[in-house]
Design a protein around this motif. Structure first.
Motif, PDB file in Angstrom:
ATOM      1  N   SER A 284       0.962  -1.329   0.012  1.00  0.00           N
ATOM      2  CA  SER A 284       0.036   0.064  -0.078  1.00  0.00           C
ATOM      3  C   SER A 284       0.983   1.293   0.048  1.00  0.00           C
ATOM      4  O   SER A 284       1.763   1.322   0.923  1.00  0.00           O
ATOM      5  CB  SER A 284      -0.825   0.117   1.072  1.00  0.00           C
ATOM      6  OG  SER A 284      -1.724  -1.121   1.141  1.00  0.00           O
ATOM      7  N   ILE A 285       0.799   2.016  -0.845  1.00  0.00           N
ATOM      8  CA  ILE A 285       1.521   3.012  -1.291  1.00  0.00           C
ATOM      9  C   ILE A 285       0.788   4.508  -1.090  1.00  0.00           C
ATOM     10  O   ILE A 285      -0.446   4.696  -1.446  1.00  0.00           O
ATOM     11  CB  ILE A 285       2.121   3.297  -2.629  1.00  0.00           C
ATOM     12  CG1 ILE A 285       3.202   2.115  -2.801  1.00  0.00           C
ATOM     13  CG2 ILE A 285       3.174   4.552  -2.674  1.00  0.00           C
ATOM     14  CD1 ILE A 285       3.605   1.870  -4.151  1.00  0.00           C
TER      15      ILE A 285
ATOM     16  N   LEU B 212       5.834  -0.458  12.872  1.00  0.00           N
ATOM     17  CA  LEU B 212       6.289  -1.762  12.140  1.00  0.00           C
ATOM     18  C   LEU B 212       5.660  -3.006  13.309  1.00  0.00           C
ATOM     19  O   LEU B 212       6.007  -2.976  14.392  1.00  0.00           O
ATOM     20  CB  LEU B 212       7.567  -1.781  11.923  1.00  0.00           C
ATOM     21  CG  LEU B 212       7.856  -1.076  10.512  1.00  0.00           C
ATOM     22  CD1 LEU B 212       8.083   0.332  10.862  1.00  0.00           C
ATOM     23  CD2 LEU B 212       9.487  -1.628  10.173  1.00  0.00           C
ATOM     24  N   PHE B 213       5.291  -4.139  12.898  1.00  0.00           N
ATOM     25  CA  PHE B 213       5.212  -5.083  13.801  1.00  0.00           C
ATOM     26  C   PHE B 213       5.253  -6.598  13.132  1.00  0.00           C
ATOM     27  O   PHE B 213       5.186  -6.644  11.547  1.00  0.00           O
ATOM     28  CB  PHE B 213       3.612  -5.021  14.383  1.00  0.00           C
ATOM     29  CG  PHE B 213       2.537  -5.447  13.518  1.00  0.00           C
ATOM     30  CD1 PHE B 213       2.123  -6.636  13.257  1.00  0.00           C
ATOM     31  CD2 PHE B 213       1.879  -4.517  12.718  1.00  0.00           C
ATOM     32  CE1 PHE B 213       0.932  -7.066  12.593  1.00  0.00           C
ATOM     33  CE2 PHE B 213       0.888  -4.886  11.986  1.00  0.00           C
ATOM     34  CZ  PHE B 213       0.379  -6.131  11.856  1.00  0.00           C
ATOM     35  N   LEU B 214       5.418  -7.563  13.519  1.00  0.00           N
ATOM     36  CA  LEU B 214       5.611  -8.947  12.947  1.00  0.00           C
ATOM     37  C   LEU B 214       5.162  -9.930  14.135  1.00  0.00           C
ATOM     38  O   LEU B 214       5.735  -9.840  15.137  1.00  0.00           O
ATOM     39  CB  LEU B 214       6.961  -9.136  12.472  1.00  0.00           C
ATOM     40  CG  LEU B 214       7.167 -10.548  11.811  1.00  0.00           C
ATOM     41  CD1 LEU B 214       8.365 -10.321  10.768  1.00  0.00           C
ATOM     42  CD2 LEU B 214       7.505 -11.604  12.909  1.00  0.00           C
TER      43      LEU B 214
ATOM     44  N   PHE C 277       5.282   3.669   2.395  1.00  0.00           N
ATOM     45  CA  PHE C 277       4.550   2.297   1.912  1.00  0.00           C
ATOM     46  C   PHE C 277       4.606   1.195   3.128  1.00  0.00           C
ATOM     47  O   PHE C 277       5.365   1.284   4.020  1.00  0.00           O
ATOM     48  CB  PHE C 277       5.323   1.619   0.753  1.00  0.00           C
ATOM     49  CG  PHE C 277       6.829   1.248   0.796  1.00  0.00           C
ATOM     50  CD1 PHE C 277       7.131   0.053   1.299  1.00  0.00           C
ATOM     51  CD2 PHE C 277       7.909   2.362   0.805  1.00  0.00           C
ATOM     52  CE1 PHE C 277       8.564  -0.286   1.722  1.00  0.00           C
ATOM     53  CE2 PHE C 277       9.111   1.812   1.110  1.00  0.00           C
ATOM     54  CZ  PHE C 277       9.409   0.529   1.384  1.00  0.00           C
ATOM     55  N   GLY C 278       3.471   0.469   2.985  1.00  0.00           N
ATOM     56  CA  GLY C 278       3.374  -0.654   3.965  1.00  0.00           C
ATOM     57  C   GLY C 278       3.186  -1.963   3.155  1.00  0.00           C
ATOM     58  O   GLY C 278       2.393  -2.027   2.332  1.00  0.00           O
ATOM     59  N   GLU C 279       4.154  -2.814   3.282  1.00  0.00           N
ATOM     60  CA  GLU C 279       4.176  -4.135   2.625  1.00  0.00           C
ATOM     61  C   GLU C 279       3.666  -4.995   3.954  1.00  0.00           C
ATOM     62  O   GLU C 279       4.205  -5.320   4.910  1.00  0.00           O
ATOM     63  CB  GLU C 279       5.746  -4.513   2.259  1.00  0.00           C
ATOM     64  CG  GLU C 279       5.585  -5.686   1.423  1.00  0.00           C
ATOM     65  CD  GLU C 279       7.075  -5.532   0.855  1.00  0.00           C
ATOM     66  OE1 GLU C 279       7.160  -6.484  -0.234  1.00  0.00           O
ATOM     67  OE2 GLU C 279       7.966  -5.216   1.517  1.00  0.00           O
TER      68      GLU C 279
END
Length: 501
Positions: free
Chosen positions: A65-66, A369-371, A415-417
């Motif tokens: 998402s940009i 950011l998270f994972l 951007f979000g990948e």
């Protein structure tokens, strides 16, 4: 105690002992079975079935998402006014990844190139690729700073070339052109002054080198010899470290390629991965226990010091020259262009960056950011990586297009990948690595409980109360419960009188 009761008690006791013994064996055996199952499925082994196919083709749905920062006062900015931006988007792209040219080596490693393709997803986007936006003209603003030290006459020539080709400090172009490239004959002219300095020839776009491209040649450990090293990078493009930065620590290629990690993770162990796009090793640190669709996970976040300067976090000194904490100077690996990497909206950065640009609203929920990682297998269940690309802008003497632009780190886009385990992949993964071990774990306790119950019944059975023998009936009682009832009635009859005293 009869012989039959004795036999039943012995049978129950034997069954109970067998169940307890089998359950106890499972207590020690289940962890071994789970570990073996995990190791078998996370090794990079063509014979390991779905895990290998998942690693090679990565069927997990990934989306990029940009969000583009449109400059709403570009004319005033050239006159020295504070920039004001408006976030546009998201413009969402479905991302496909596939590893090709797989080569297994005798030292327990495998080499591959990962191809990536992007396809616009209009149903998920807030706009179209044909939207026109006013954004910084990076060719003008970046090259002006890169040529700042040239003689004044040469800069006049360059400024004249800008004017001849119609290039200003800001441009009004479509989203598709901004991201994936547009033809500009000025590039050929620029390459004559900066031979070999720019990666672009006839077409320029911020992501022009992303689509239908790869991130280089990775060589990683298969885990066949040592499961604790599976997915760990051996080399990238044949290198053990890069040479973009100014210290051994910052140049090191550590961790994995960012898709999986070795199994059996502990909270104290950070997650490191090398990002060719960021030209460095990035890190996640443990945050808390979480859950993704019934699967227990560890949540990891990017540390606050990821983009700190050398003063606030000394190990980052090798990334300098630095500004205030919160942005990383990318010029060393971006052909000396004044580009900067940070969290979106300068989240977690020095407040000065946000205050210098109107229209920014940093938020932990939207810009961190998270994972979420399954710690037993080392496979991410859900993740979102968010980064912002900015350009340093300022007026350059001799380049009239830059006017009176004040020095500022100007956001260009972020951007979000993101990706998550879903569909058939999730079901197979859940059944094999989550459901089966859970059932085995429950089974061991059920067997022990049943076994103890059978043993208890075997011990109590001999003492169970027996039914009493039936009392024989007097044939003269006619079923009455009171003896001599008829005689008693005769004696009490008044016609017969009272009994003698």
């Amino acid at each position: 105690m009869t012989q039959s009761t004795n036999k039943k008690s012995i049978i129950l006791g034997v069954i109970g002992l067998v169940l307890v013994a089998f359950g106890t064996v499972l207590v020690f055996l289940v962890p071994v079975i789970v570990d073996q199952q995990v190791e078998q499925n996370v090794r990079i082994d063509p014979s390991s079935g779905f895990a290998f196919e998942m690693w090679r083709d990565l069927p997990v749905p990934f989306y990029m998402s940009i969000y583009i920062f449109e400059v709403v006062n570009h004319k005033e900015m050239v006159l020295g006014e504070k920039p004001r931006v408006r976030e546009r988007g998201p413009y969402v792209y479905r991302e496909y990844k596939q590893k090709i040219n797989l080569t297994f080596h005798d030292n327990g490693t495998v080499s591959f190139i990962e191809k990536r393709l992007f396809f616009f997803a209009p149903d998920l986007s807030a706009g179209t690729e044909e939207d026109y936006l006013v954004v910084p003209n990076i060719l003008v603003l970046a090259s002006s700073i890169m040529m700042e030290d040239l003689s004044l006459p040469l800069k006049w020539i360059i400024s004249g070339a800008f004017a001849t080709f119609g290039n200003e400090a800001f441009m009004n172009r479509t989203v598709k052109e901004i991201l994936w490239g547009y033809e500009d004959p000025f590039l050929n002219f620029l390459n004559t002054f900066l031979p070999g300095k720019l990666p672009f020839k006839d077409k320029f776009g911020l992501f022009a080198d992303f689509n239908d491209s790869d991130t280089g040649l990775f060589t990683i450990n298969t885990g066949m010899e040592d499961i604790t090293k599976v997915q760990m990078i051996d080399t990238w493009n044949g290198l053990k470290k890069v040479n973009f930065w100014n210290s051994n620590v910052t140049n090191m290629i550590n961790g994995t390629a960012g898709q999986m990690w070795p199994p059996f993770r502990k909270p104290s162990e950070d997650l490191e991965f090398y990002s060719p796009d960021a030209c460095r090793t990035l890190k996640f640190v443990y945050s808390k226990k979480a859950e993704f669709r019934g699967i227990p996970t560890y949540r990891y976040n990017a540390p606050n010091y990821l983009f700190a300067n050398g003063t606030d976090y000394p190990p980052n000194e090798g990334f300098c020259p630095c500004l205030a904490s919160g942005v990383q100077n990318m010029s060393a690996c971006r052909f000396n262009a004044p580009m900067f990497l940070s969290f979106p909206h300068f989240y977690n950065a020095d407040p000065g960056y946000v205050n210098a640009v109107d229209g920014l609203h940093p938020s932990e929920e939207e810009h961190s950011l998270f994972l979420d990682l399954h710690p037993i297998t080392g496979i991410p269940m859900n993740c979102t990586i968010r980064m912002q690309l900015s350009i340093f802008t300022k007026a350059v003497n001799g380049i009239t297009q830059t006017g009176k632009i004040a020095p500022v780190i100007l956001p260009v886009l972020w951007f979000g990948e993101s990706g998550y385990l879903d569909g058939a992949v999730y079901n197979t993964y859940y059944n094999t690595l989550i459901l089966l071990p859970t059932l085995l774990e429950y089974l061991q306790y059920i067997l022990i409980a049943l076994g103890l119950l059978f043993i208890l019944l075997a011990l109590l059975l001999p003492f169970a109360k027996q039914n009493p023998k039936a009392v024989p009936q007097d044939p003269h009682r006619n079923g009455n419960s009171e003896p001599c009832s008829e005689d008693a009635k005769l004696l009490e009859d008044p016609e017969h009188g009272s009994p003698e005293t």
